[in-house]
Design a protein around this motif. Structure first.
Motif, PDB file in Angstrom:
ATOM      1  N   ARG A   4      10.205 -24.060 -26.958  1.00 17.14           N
ATOM      2  CA  ARG A   4      10.156 -24.435 -28.246  1.00 17.14           C
ATOM      3  C   ARG A   4       9.743 -25.955 -28.405  1.00 17.14           C
ATOM      4  N   GLU A   5      10.265 -26.969 -27.416  1.00 17.23           N
ATOM      5  CA  GLU A   5       9.886 -28.191 -27.203  1.00 17.23           C
ATOM      6  C   GLU A   5       8.224 -28.457 -27.376  1.00 17.23           C
ATOM      7  N   ASP A   6       7.852 -27.599 -26.428  1.00 19.00           N
ATOM      8  CA  ASP A   6       6.129 -27.812 -26.522  1.00 19.00           C
ATOM      9  C   ASP A   6       5.402 -27.145 -27.764  1.00 19.00           C
ATOM     10  N   MET A   7       6.165 -26.092 -28.276  1.00 18.12           N
ATOM     11  CA  MET A   7       5.577 -25.644 -29.634  1.00 18.12           C
ATOM     12  C   MET A   7       5.572 -26.715 -30.631  1.00 18.12           C
ATOM     13  N   ALA A   8       6.509 -27.401 -30.685  1.00 15.97           N
ATOM     14  CA  ALA A   8       6.611 -28.439 -31.581  1.00 15.97           C
ATOM     15  C   ALA A   8       5.446 -29.599 -31.358  1.00 15.97           C
ATOM     16  N   ARG A   9       5.327 -29.879 -30.096  1.00 16.77           N
ATOM     17  CA  ARG A   9       4.177 -30.803 -29.929  1.00 16.77           C
ATOM     18  C   ARG A   9       3.044 -30.360 -30.009  1.00 16.77           C
ATOM     19  N   GLN A  10       2.724 -29.050 -29.748  1.00 17.45           N
ATOM     20  CA  GLN A  10       1.555 -28.426 -29.643  1.00 17.45           C
ATOM     21  C   GLN A  10       1.232 -27.406 -30.965  1.00 17.45           C
ATOM     22  N   MET A  11       1.629 -27.695 -32.106  1.00 22.71           N
ATOM     23  CA  MET A  11       1.590 -26.610 -32.746  1.00 22.71           C
ATOM     24  C   MET A  11       0.140 -26.269 -33.430  1.00 22.71           C
ATOM     25  N   PRO A  12      -0.655 -27.134 -33.340  1.00 19.97           N
ATOM     26  CA  PRO A  12      -2.350 -26.455 -33.478  1.00 19.97           C
ATOM     27  C   PRO A  12      -2.625 -25.278 -32.371  1.00 19.97           C
ATOM     28  N   ASN A  13      -2.183 -25.517 -31.414  1.00 19.82           N
ATOM     29  CA  ASN A  13      -2.526 -24.286 -30.279  1.00 19.82           C
ATOM     30  C   ASN A  13      -1.669 -23.294 -30.510  1.00 19.82           C
ATOM     31  N   VAL A  14      -0.568 -23.301 -31.184  1.00 18.84           N
ATOM     32  CA  VAL A  14       0.226 -22.358 -31.456  1.00 18.84           C
ATOM     33  C   VAL A  14      -0.184 -21.412 -32.525  1.00 18.84           C
ATOM     34  N   LEU A  15      -0.807 -22.061 -33.621  1.00 21.14           N
ATOM     35  CA  LEU A  15      -1.564 -21.512 -34.527  1.00 21.14           C
ATOM     36  C   LEU A  15      -2.734 -20.820 -34.089  1.00 21.14           C
ATOM     37  N   MET A  31      -3.278 -19.444 -30.986  1.00 20.67           N
ATOM     38  CA  MET A  31      -2.723 -18.235 -30.240  1.00 20.67           C
ATOM     39  C   MET A  31      -2.490 -17.112 -31.167  1.00 20.67           C
ATOM     40  N   ARG A  32      -1.810 -17.332 -32.341  1.00 28.73           N
ATOM     41  CA  ARG A  32      -1.295 -16.509 -33.491  1.00 28.73           C
ATOM     42  C   ARG A  32      -2.668 -15.946 -33.944  1.00 28.73           C
ATOM     43  N   LEU A  33      -3.560 -16.826 -34.350  1.00 25.94           N
ATOM     44  CA  LEU A  33      -5.013 -16.516 -35.008  1.00 25.94           C
ATOM     45  C   LEU A  33      -5.660 -15.336 -33.994  1.00 25.94           C
ATOM     46  N   LEU A  34      -5.560 -15.587 -32.824  1.00 34.17           N
ATOM     47  CA  LEU A  34      -6.437 -14.780 -31.885  1.00 34.17           C
ATOM     48  C   LEU A  34      -5.542 -13.337 -31.572  1.00 34.17           C
ATOM     49  N   VAL A  47      -4.083 -20.492 -25.248  1.00 33.80           N
ATOM     50  CA  VAL A  47      -4.977 -20.130 -26.117  1.00 33.80           C
ATOM     51  C   VAL A  47      -6.200 -19.503 -25.345  1.00 33.80           C
ATOM     52  N   ALA A  48      -6.397 -19.989 -24.008  1.00 30.19           N
ATOM     53  CA  ALA A  48      -7.401 -19.305 -23.194  1.00 30.19           C
ATOM     54  C   ALA A  48      -7.057 -17.843 -22.825  1.00 30.19           C
ATOM     55  N   THR A  49      -5.875 -17.923 -22.632  1.00 29.37           N
ATOM     56  CA  THR A  49      -5.260 -16.216 -22.369  1.00 29.37           C
ATOM     57  C   THR A  49      -5.572 -15.472 -23.414  1.00 29.37           C
ATOM     58  N   ALA A  50      -5.026 -16.080 -24.722  1.00 27.68           N
ATOM     59  CA  ALA A  50      -5.105 -15.176 -25.800  1.00 27.68           C
ATOM     60  C   ALA A  50      -6.594 -14.862 -26.441  1.00 27.68           C
ATOM     61  N   THR A  51      -7.454 -15.723 -25.854  1.00 29.99           N
ATOM     62  CA  THR A  51      -8.907 -15.595 -26.175  1.00 29.99           C
ATOM     63  C   THR A  51      -9.450 -14.455 -25.147  1.00 29.99           C
ATOM     64  N   VAL A  52      -9.246 -14.399 -24.004  1.00 28.44           N
ATOM     65  CA  VAL A  52      -9.770 -13.349 -23.030  1.00 28.44           C
ATOM     66  C   VAL A  52      -9.055 -12.117 -23.706  1.00 28.44           C
ATOM     67  N   ALA A  53      -7.980 -12.081 -23.611  1.00 30.75           N
ATOM     68  CA  ALA A  53      -7.106 -10.592 -24.336  1.00 30.75           C
ATOM     69  C   ALA A  53      -7.831 -10.393 -25.690  1.00 30.75           C
ATOM     70  N   ALA A  54      -8.176 -11.076 -26.456  1.00 34.09           N
ATOM     71  CA  ALA A  54      -9.065 -10.677 -27.729  1.00 34.09           C
ATOM     72  C   ALA A  54     -10.254 -10.244 -27.331  1.00 34.09           C
ATOM     73  N   MET A  55     -10.952 -10.574 -26.333  1.00 34.18           N
ATOM     74  CA  MET A  55     -12.405 -10.318 -25.894  1.00 34.18           C
ATOM     75  C   MET A  55     -12.172  -9.182 -25.224  1.00 34.18           C
ATOM     76  N   PHE A  56     -11.150  -8.719 -24.486  1.00 37.75           N
ATOM     77  CA  PHE A  56     -11.050  -7.569 -23.758  1.00 37.75           C
ATOM     78  C   PHE A  56     -10.341  -6.356 -24.477  1.00 37.75           C
ATOM     79  N   GLY A  57      -9.627  -6.682 -25.768  1.00 41.26           N
ATOM     80  CA  GLY A  57      -8.962  -5.777 -26.180  1.00 41.26           C
ATOM     81  C   GLY A  57      -7.487  -5.333 -25.931  1.00 41.26           C
ATOM     82  N   MET A  58      -6.800  -6.542 -25.063  1.00 37.46           N
ATOM     83  CA  MET A  58      -5.545  -6.299 -24.386  1.00 37.46           C
ATOM     84  C   MET A  58      -4.563  -6.834 -25.309  1.00 37.46           C
ATOM     85  N   GLN A  59      -3.210  -6.326 -25.318  1.00 43.33           N
ATOM     86  CA  GLN A  59      -1.896  -6.888 -26.091  1.00 43.33           C
ATOM     87  C   GLN A  59      -1.852  -8.070 -25.196  1.00 43.33           C
TER      88      GLN A  59
END
Length: 417
Positions: free
Chosen positions: A156-167, A169-172, A137-149
């Motif tokens: 996948r196990e962590d994605m299931a455990r941390q779905m709010p953060n997956v969402l 990141m995608r929103l960012l 999330v922190a990387t996606a935030t900085v990338a959005a702020m700086f206009g980077m891909q």
């Protein structure tokens, strides 16, 4: 090595010098180094050169510290947890509130710094690994702020455990790439990110999330996070008139631990405590206590303590906390342990859950599961100390991301149905 004065008039809390630097090969004692694919050796050297040039540039610090103040929200408070102290019945407990940073954890300190480096180097794309999702999330935030891909690798196990953060990141605007190899957790996400970087290093900057990996990442991540301990040091001197007796932080790879502990490293009277994930117990074979149960070996480009079998194969790990579910640890922490400067504690899944509930109910603060490991161990230690003694615990993140996982383990989701 470039050095700046220890502080500037504009930012007296933030030291610009580099103490306890690695040698030219990136070694902290016998640990560390740069063990990487040949394709990555030149990019790693370029990052090292860019970092030292930036660290010697006052303009870099002015921009970085301005963002930390006006974007991230630093300085974070040092909170005297009076009710938790009373319940524990020992030392005065202070919480370093990294959970109040923008994005909800300490990780943004590092991604701001590395993002600025990426921009200085002309990189248009950043990649990262993530376990608990906070670094992603922190990387996606900085990338959005700086206009980077931005591409984030996550088991996948962590994605299931941390779905709010997956969402989040995608929103960012980040592309979250599932990793199915191995145990589908943090170690495997790092592997896939490194593979991608080999093929794309010309236009890509890898924003590494913890104080591990090949040189210069352990140094970069540590330096970008020392704002935590530098602030805590000044705050406890102001509030209590002296340094703490104990400083406590949870440890996966070591980013928040190095951030809090490093600025106290030369204060011999301050005990430094690293808390690892004991999972189901250190004797169960299902834990992530690399410092307590590991041995020296090479993982993700550096020599450090890691969990491996007699044939040198990395062992699977377990923790209820995705951010601590890692089979290795940063090389500087390994050196501090070997030198006797670091004390070890371990917290089980059950004790972390209990600590999370205790802090929530007695202080109205919901901590991340990672931070809850430090809280559990810190309270155990504090109970054996005198009331005139002081402990600082790094509350490295907030618990929003963990609620589904916590409720599942507590059985509350079934009750609600």
């Amino acid at each position: 090595m470039s050095r700046l004065p220890e502080a500037s008039p504009e930012h007296p809390l933030y030291h610009f010098d580099i103490t306890h630097a690695p040698d030219a090969g990136g070694h902290f004692g016998r640990f560390g180094g740069r063990f990487a694919a040949e394709t990555l050796m030149q990019p790693l050297k370029e990052i090292e050169e860019a970092f030292y040039a930036a660290w010697a540039d006052p303009e870099f610090h002015r921009e970085r510290l301005d963002l930390l103040k006006n974007y991230v929200g630093r300085a974070t408070p040092l909170y005297h947890a009076e009710r938790l102290t009373k319940l524990t019945g020992g030392a005065q407990i202070y919480l370093k509130r990294e959970d109040l940073n923008h994005t909800g954890a300490h990780k943004i300190n590092n991604t701001i710094g590395q993002g600025l480096l990426a921009r200085r180097m002309g990189k248009k794309r950043v990649i990262a690994e993530t376990g608990a999702g906070q670094h992603g999330v922190a990387t996606a935030t900085v990338a959005a702020m700086f206009g980077m891909q931005c591409d984030i690798y996550m088991g996948r196990e962590d994605m299931a455990r941390q779905m709010p953060n997956v969402l989040r990141m995608r929103l960012l605007g980040a592309n979250v790439i599932p990793v199915d190899s191995g145990t589908a957790t943090l170690k495997d996400a790092v592997n896939e990110a490194l593979r991608n970087w080999v093929a794309s290093c010309e236009n890509t900057f890898y924003i590494f999330g913890t104080a591990a990996g090949p040189h210069p990442y352990p140094l970069l991540v540590r330096q970008f996070h020392t704002v935590i301990g530098q602030e805590a040091r000044a705050q406890i001197l102001e509030q209590a008139g002296r340094l703490p007796d104990v400083a406590v932080a949870c440890v996966g790879g070591g980013s928040n631990a190095m951030g809090l502990l490093h600025p106290f490293r030369d204060d011999a009277d301050v005990r430094l405590v690293a808390v690892e994930a004991a999972g189901h117990g250190l004797n169960s074979g299902k834990h992530a206590a690399s410092l307590a149960a590991g041995k020296a070996g090479i993982l993700h480009g550096n020599l450090t303590f890691l969990l491996e079998d007699d044939e040198g194969q990395v062992l699977p790990t377990h923790s209820i906390s995705a951010g601590l579910d890692y089979p290795g640890v940063g090389p500087e922490l390994a050196l501090m342990l070997e030198e006797g400067r670091l004390e070890l504690e371990a917290t089980t899944d059950d004790d972390a859950l209990a600590a999370l509930q205790q802090l929530t109910r007695c202080e109205g603060i919901i901590p991340a599961l990672e931070s809850s490991h430090a809280l559990a161990a810190g309270c155990r230690i504090a109970a054996g100390m005198r009331p005139d003694q002081i402990m600082i615990i790094n509350l490295s993140g907030r618990g929003d991301k963990d609620m589904d996982n916590v409720f599942k383990h507590l059985g509350w989701l079934e009750d609600a149905r």
